[in-house]
Structures are given as C-alpha cells and as structure tokens.
Design an enzyme around this catalytic site. Structure first.
Site, PDB file in Angstrom:
ATOM      1  N   HIS A   7       0.754   5.076   1.325  1.00 32.47           N
ATOM      2  CA  HIS A   7      -0.027   5.871   2.280  1.00 32.47           C
ATOM      3  C   HIS A   7       0.596   7.267   2.404  1.00 32.47           C
ATOM      4  O   HIS A   7       1.789   7.384   2.671  1.00 32.47           O
ATOM      5  CB  HIS A   7      -0.056   5.186   3.650  1.00 32.47           C
ATOM      6  CG  HIS A   7      -0.860   5.949   4.647  1.00 32.47           C
ATOM      7  ND1 HIS A   7      -2.239   5.967   4.607  1.00 32.47           N
ATOM      8  CD2 HIS A   7      -0.502   6.761   5.660  1.00 32.47           C
ATOM      9  CE1 HIS A   7      -2.680   6.752   5.576  1.00 32.47           C
ATOM     10  NE2 HIS A   7      -1.646   7.247   6.225  1.00 32.47           N
ATOM     11  N   ASN A  23       0.849  -1.198   0.000  1.00 26.49           N
ATOM     12  CA  ASN A  23       0.000   0.000   0.000  1.00 26.49           C
ATOM     13  C   ASN A  23       0.880   1.242   0.000  1.00 26.49           C
ATOM     14  O   ASN A  23       1.974   1.236   0.564  1.00 26.49           O
ATOM     15  CB  ASN A  23      -0.884   0.020   1.252  1.00 26.49           C
ATOM     16  CG  ASN A  23      -1.790   1.239   1.316  1.00 26.49           C
ATOM     17  OD1 ASN A  23      -2.389   1.624   0.314  1.00 26.49           O
ATOM     18  ND2 ASN A  23      -1.880   1.874   2.475  1.00 26.49           N
ATOM     19  N   SER A  53       4.632   6.929   2.551  1.00 28.59           N
ATOM     20  CA  SER A  53       5.226   5.651   2.976  1.00 28.59           C
ATOM     21  C   SER A  53       4.692   4.504   2.124  1.00 28.59           C
ATOM     22  O   SER A  53       3.529   4.509   1.722  1.00 28.59           O
ATOM     23  CB  SER A  53       4.849   5.350   4.436  1.00 28.59           C
ATOM     24  OG  SER A  53       5.226   6.395   5.309  1.00 28.59           O
ATOM     25  N   ASP A 108      -2.909   0.502   7.972  1.00 32.94           N
ATOM     26  CA  ASP A 108      -1.711   1.323   7.794  1.00 32.94           C
ATOM     27  C   ASP A 108      -0.633   1.019   8.834  1.00 32.94           C
ATOM     28  O   ASP A 108       0.221   1.855   9.112  1.00 32.94           O
ATOM     29  CB  ASP A 108      -2.055   2.824   7.801  1.00 32.94           C
ATOM     30  CG  ASP A 108      -2.967   3.213   6.654  1.00 32.94           C
ATOM     31  OD1 ASP A 108      -2.812   2.633   5.562  1.00 32.94           O
ATOM     32  OD2 ASP A 108      -3.832   4.078   6.850  1.00 32.94           O
TER      33      ASP A 108
HETATM   34  N1  NHR Z   1      -6.767  -2.841   5.014  1.00 38.03           N
HETATM   35  C1  NHR Z   1      -5.986  -3.358   5.964  1.00 38.03           C
HETATM   36  N2  NHR Z   1      -6.466  -4.379   6.657  1.00 38.03           N
HETATM   37  N3  NHR Z   1      -4.762  -2.892   6.269  1.00 38.03           N
HETATM   38  C2  NHR Z   1      -4.291  -1.822   5.606  1.00 38.03           C
HETATM   39  O1  NHR Z   1      -3.098  -1.361   5.924  1.00 38.03           O
HETATM   40  C3  NHR Z   1      -5.072  -1.207   4.595  1.00 38.03           C
HETATM   41  C4  NHR Z   1      -6.325  -1.765   4.317  1.00 38.03           C
HETATM   42  C5  NHR Z   1      -7.156  -1.205   3.345  1.00 38.03           C
HETATM   43  C6  NHR Z   1      -6.759  -0.060   2.680  1.00 38.03           C
HETATM   44  C7  NHR Z   1      -5.237   1.866   2.386  1.00 38.03           C
HETATM   45  C8  NHR Z   1      -5.473   2.927   3.459  1.00 38.03           C
HETATM   46  C9  NHR Z   1      -4.578   4.131   3.391  1.00 38.03           C
HETATM   47  O2  NHR Z   1      -3.490   4.078   2.812  1.00 38.03           O
HETATM   48  C10 NHR Z   1      -5.537   0.537   2.981  1.00 38.03           C
HETATM   49  C11 NHR Z   1      -4.677  -0.046   3.918  1.00 38.03           C
HETATM   50  C12 NHR Z   1      -9.212   3.262   3.517  1.00 38.03           C
HETATM   51  C13 NHR Z   1      -9.475   3.626   4.822  1.00 38.03           C
HETATM   52  C14 NHR Z   1     -10.882   3.830   5.297  1.00 38.03           C
HETATM   53  O3  NHR Z   1     -11.108   4.335   6.382  1.00 38.03           O
HETATM   54  C15 NHR Z   1      -8.397   3.754   5.667  1.00 38.03           C
HETATM   55  C16 NHR Z   1      -7.109   3.533   5.215  1.00 38.03           C
HETATM   56  C17 NHR Z   1      -6.867   3.161   3.901  1.00 38.03           C
HETATM   57  C18 NHR Z   1      -7.925   3.046   3.053  1.00 38.03           C
HETATM   58  N4  NHR Z   1     -11.912   3.413   4.502  1.00 38.03           N
HETATM   59  C19 NHR Z   1     -13.336   3.490   4.832  1.00 38.03           C
HETATM   60  C20 NHR Z   1     -13.950   2.077   5.014  1.00 38.03           C
HETATM   61  O4  NHR Z   1     -14.924   1.969   5.767  1.00 38.03           O
HETATM   62  C21 NHR Z   1     -14.106   4.153   3.722  1.00 38.03           C
HETATM   63  C22 NHR Z   1     -13.595   5.529   3.449  1.00 38.03           C
HETATM   64  C23 NHR Z   1     -14.119   6.052   2.117  1.00 38.03           C
HETATM   65  O5  NHR Z   1     -14.745   5.294   1.354  1.00 38.03           O
HETATM   66  O6  NHR Z   1     -13.846   7.225   1.844  1.00 38.03           O
HETATM   67  O7  NHR Z   1     -13.454   1.106   4.406  1.00 38.03           O
HETATM   68  O8  NHR Z   1      -4.908   5.173   3.975  1.00 38.03           O
HETATM   69  C1  GAR Z   2      -2.821   9.086  -3.144  1.00 41.27           C
HETATM   70  O1  GAR Z   2      -2.396  10.280  -2.562  1.00 41.27           O
HETATM   71  C2  GAR Z   2      -2.623   7.922  -2.195  1.00 41.27           C
HETATM   72  O2  GAR Z   2      -1.458   8.021  -1.444  1.00 41.27           O
HETATM   73  C3  GAR Z   2      -3.819   8.075  -1.313  1.00 41.27           C
HETATM   74  O3  GAR Z   2      -4.871   8.448  -2.173  1.00 41.27           O
HETATM   75  C4  GAR Z   2      -4.335   9.103  -3.324  1.00 41.27           C
HETATM   76  C5  GAR Z   2      -4.754   8.329  -4.528  1.00 41.27           C
HETATM   77  O4  GAR Z   2      -4.454   9.064  -5.672  1.00 41.27           O
HETATM   78  N1  GAR Z   2      -4.145   6.875  -0.647  1.00 41.27           N
HETATM   79  C6  GAR Z   2      -4.892   6.854   0.428  1.00 41.27           C
HETATM   80  O5  GAR Z   2      -5.242   7.865   1.003  1.00 41.27           O
HETATM   81  C7  GAR Z   2      -5.271   5.474   0.873  1.00 41.27           C
HETATM   82  N2  GAR Z   2      -6.221   5.587   1.891  1.00 41.27           N
HETATM   83  P1  GAR Z   2      -4.467   8.395  -7.100  1.00 41.27           P
HETATM   84  O6  GAR Z   2      -5.810   7.683  -7.246  1.00 41.27           O
HETATM   85  O7  GAR Z   2      -4.352   9.534  -8.047  1.00 41.27           O
HETATM   86  O8  GAR Z   2      -3.327   7.446  -7.186  1.00 41.27           O
END
Ligand code: NHR
Ligand code: GAR
Length: 219
Positions: A114, A112, A141, A150
């Site tokens: 982040h 991922n 990261s 994360d």
């Molecule tokens: N899942 C796990 N188990 N572990 C990780 O490290 C993950 C993951 C799923 C996605 C990306 C992540 C980021 O880089 C990622 C890492 C979505 C949310 C979230 O709160 C948080 C972190 C990340 C992606 N999602 C809500 C949900 O209920 C919906 C938010 C929305 O749709 O806008 O899934 O930050």
């Molecule tokens: C990027 O900034 C990525 O790091 C972030 O969303 C953007 C996606 O942009 N990811 C997250 O916040 C995961 N929760 P992109 O669709 O243009 O690649």
C-alpha cells in the site's frame, strides 16, 4: 539431495504490474526463493498480464463485471487461486475490496503493498492526500490482509521525502522505486518463514514485532 521445493505464490493485479515485474525478475534470478504459479487480473487487457506471459507464468483474467456480486466473484477467485496451491497470495496493485470471508480464507497467507505510511492514508489517492496534508515524509507499507481495508498488521515500510515542487506523479514515482525493493524482501521473509501472523501479531524470527521494520534501517 534435491533442493527443497520453493513455496508457490499467486499474484493478483489490476493494472500495469510493475510490482509484479519486480517479483518475477527476482524470482527468475533466484534472489527471491518462490515459484510464481499464476497471475490473475480482475481487469482484462492490462499490461501486467503480458508481463506474466513474457515470464512464462499462467496469466488469467477473472472479470468482476462477469459476476452478479462480490461474493460470487470471490468464490470463483478462491477456486482459481487454490487450484494453484500457493503458500501465499500477493496483492500487487489489486484494486477490488475483498469481503471478510475471502480475507479469512487466506488469513496469514495474503499480503498487500500500500503506497502510504500506514496507518496514514488508507484507501485510494494516497499521494494526493499526503501532498494536500503538507507531509514532509511519505512512503509505502507491506501488511497482512485482513477484512479491515488497509488495516491489517504492517511489518515493513520504506520512507521517501516529499520534495518542494512535487506533484502526485513525481511523488508516486519516488515511492514506486522503494516499492520495487520492498515487496520482494517482504515475500522473501515470508517464504523463508521469518515473518508470520500469529493472531493479530506479526512474529519476526519468532518474536513479536513491536513496530514495522524499515528498509532504511538495514532491514
Ligand atoms: N480487501 C480487504 N478486505 N482488506 C484489505 O486490506 C485490502 C482489500 C482489497 C484490496 C488493496 C488496497 C490498497 O492497497 C486491498 C487491500 C482497492 C480499494 C478500493 O477502494 C481500496 C484499497 C485497496 C484496493 N476499491 C474500489 C472497490 O469498490 C474500486 C476502486 C477502483 O476500481 O478504482 O473495490 O489501497
Ligand atoms: C502501486 O503503487 C501500488 O502500491 C498501488 O498501486 C500501484 C500498482 O502499480 N496499490 C494500490 O494503490 C492498492 N490500492 P503496479 O501495477 O505497477 O504494481
């Protein structure tokens, strides 16, 4: 002798796909030795799907809203992904939290990106939170995905300064420039076998990595 087959990757997205584009471009140029086998979005109609089609890569939608719960959505996602036989699953702006079973299935073969200097600012709205905290440095990261959101092992980071007058948009744009360099490098390291997960430890060139590599110190 034929060139060795490139490892396949499947990219999961939820939106505009600018990180996906940086991967597609470098895969096409040969700089990134992977074959992008498919792009899957959990949201229909996003621009990232068009980017995939423009690159001749299968673009699939798996809308989580069509499923009763996370478990049934993820079971179908696994079926779709594994049909492409990838060596690596790449989360690129994928915005659905993944259940432990999914993370275990792809343990050591899912990355991922982040937009924060983990362990700071897990979750969403990282740029707003970094600004509100008065940070002078921010960044991005790359980590192996584990069930802890994360919270999986980080092996590569890039930093940017926070400048006077920044808002979330200007800061996000500065971070994004680094993202587009960082993710292809991280994926290349994985494809070349230079980085791998051993238990909870990242091995880099076979040795435990004590701290994440930094793009700015010559990674
Ligand atoms: N899942 C796990 N188990 N572990 C990780 O490290 C993950 C993951 C799923 C996605 C990306 C992540 C980021 O880089 C990622 C890492 C979505 C949310 C979230 O709160 C948080 C972190 C990340 C992606 N999602 C809500 C949900 O209920 C919906 C938010 C929305 O749709 O806008 O899934 O930050
Ligand atoms: C990027 O900034 C990525 O790091 C972030 O969303 C953007 C996606 O942009 N990811 C997250 O916040 C995961 N929760 P992109 O669709 O243009 O690649």
């Amino acid at each position: 002798m034929a060139a060795a087959a490139k490892p396949g990757i499947v990219v999961l997205i939820s939106g505009r796909g600018s990180n996906l584009q940086s991967i597609l471009d470098r895969a096409a140029s040969g700089e990134l030795p992977v074959e992008v086998r498919a792009v899957i979005s959990n949201r229909p109609g996003v621009y990232g799907l068009q980017r995939a089609r423009d690159a001749g890569v299968p673009a699939l939608v798996l809308d989580h809203k069509d499923f009763a719960d996370r478990t049934s959505f993820e079971a179908e996602l696994i079926r779709q992904i594994d049909g492409f036989g990838p060596a690596l699953v790449v989360l690129a702006g994928f915005m659905r939290i993944l259940e432990p079973g999914f993370c275990e299935h792809y343990r050591g073969r899912m990355l991922n990106i982040h937009p924060s200097l983990l362990p700071k600012y897990r979750g969403v709205h990282t740029h707003e939170r970094a600004l509100a905290a008065g940070e002078t440095e921010h960044g991005v990261s790359i980590h192996f995905v584990t069930p802890e959101l994360d919270g999986g092992p980080v092996f590569l980071q890039a930093t940017v300064p926070v400048l006077p007058g920044d808002d979330a948009d200007t800061l996000a744009a500065r971070v994004l420039v680094e993202e587009h360099k960082l993710y292809p490098l991280a994926i290349r390291w994985f494809a070349e076998g230079r980085v791998r997960l051993d238990g909870d430890t990242v091995l880099f060139d076979g040795a435990p990595l004590a701290a994440p590599k930094r793009l700015d110190d010559g990674a």
